[in-house]
Write a protein that holds these residues in place. Structure first.
Motif, PDB file in Angstrom:
ATOM      1  N   GLU A  31       0.931  -1.240  -0.166  1.00 34.70           N
ATOM      2  CA  GLU A  31       0.125   0.195  -0.038  1.00 34.70           C
ATOM      3  C   GLU A  31       1.032   1.044  -0.099  1.00 34.70           C
ATOM      4  N   GLU A  32       0.363   2.313  -0.682  1.00 33.40           N
ATOM      5  CA  GLU A  32       1.227   3.536  -0.488  1.00 33.40           C
ATOM      6  C   GLU A  32      -0.051   4.520  -0.301  1.00 33.40           C
ATOM      7  N   ARG A  33       0.400   5.592   0.696  1.00 32.59           N
ATOM      8  CA  ARG A  33      -0.242   6.933   0.673  1.00 32.59           C
ATOM      9  C   ARG A  33       0.006   8.022  -0.425  1.00 32.59           C
ATOM     10  N   ARG A  34      -1.067   8.247  -1.146  1.00 35.96           N
ATOM     11  CA  ARG A  34      -0.774   9.215  -2.241  1.00 35.96           C
ATOM     12  C   ARG A  34      -1.488  10.697  -2.106  1.00 35.96           C
ATOM     13  N   SER A  35      -1.075  11.665  -2.457  1.00 34.65           N
ATOM     14  CA  SER A  35      -1.966  12.749  -2.414  1.00 34.65           C
ATOM     15  C   SER A  35      -2.576  12.828  -3.950  1.00 34.65           C
ATOM     16  N   ALA A  36      -3.949  13.108  -3.950  1.00 37.10           N
ATOM     17  CA  ALA A  36      -4.576  13.252  -5.375  1.00 37.10           C
ATOM     18  C   ALA A  36      -4.161  14.413  -6.009  1.00 37.10           C
ATOM     19  N   THR A  37      -3.644  15.283  -5.543  1.00 41.91           N
ATOM     20  CA  THR A  37      -3.504  16.514  -6.148  1.00 41.91           C
ATOM     21  C   THR A  37      -2.047  16.585  -6.465  1.00 41.91           C
ATOM     22  N   GLU A  38      -1.278  15.704  -5.994  1.00 38.49           N
ATOM     23  CA  GLU A  38       0.293  15.842  -6.490  1.00 38.49           C
ATOM     24  C   GLU A  38       0.571  14.866  -7.599  1.00 38.49           C
ATOM     25  N   ALA A  39       1.449  15.370  -8.684  1.00 39.16           N
ATOM     26  CA  ALA A  39       1.794  14.779  -9.565  1.00 39.16           C
ATOM     27  C   ALA A  39       2.290  13.450  -8.906  1.00 39.16           C
TER      28      ALA A  39
END
Ligand SMILES: [Zn+2]
Length: 74
Positions: free
Chosen positions: A16-24
């Motif tokens: 699993e990875e936490r990712r920002s939806a707004t970041e590239a």
């Protein structure tokens, strides 16, 4: 921040990875470092408890502190 689930096609590892939806999004690598990774549908991300909360709809962490007429007052 949503958590996405990935699977490495090279070593067949799920992670699993936490990712920002707004970041590239930079390339996702598996824990071993392979780049042949596919994104899975994550139940956690799909339910999105925090994002679905009306308390965060207006960006205010405290209900009632954002003034009248906001969805968080209903
Ligand atoms: Zn791998």
């Amino acid at each position: 921040m949503p958590v996405y689930e990935y699977r490495c096609k090279t070593c067949d590892t799920s992670f699993e990875e936490r990712r920002s939806a707004t970041e590239a999004s930079p390339a996702v690598l598996c824990p071993v470092g392979h780049s042949d990774v596919v994104k899975l549908i994550s139940m956690f991300a799909a339910t999105g408890r925090a994002e679905a909360s009306p308390m965060t709809a207006c960006g205010s962490p405290v209900p009632g502190s954002c003034g009248g007429g906001c969805a968080c007052h209903s």
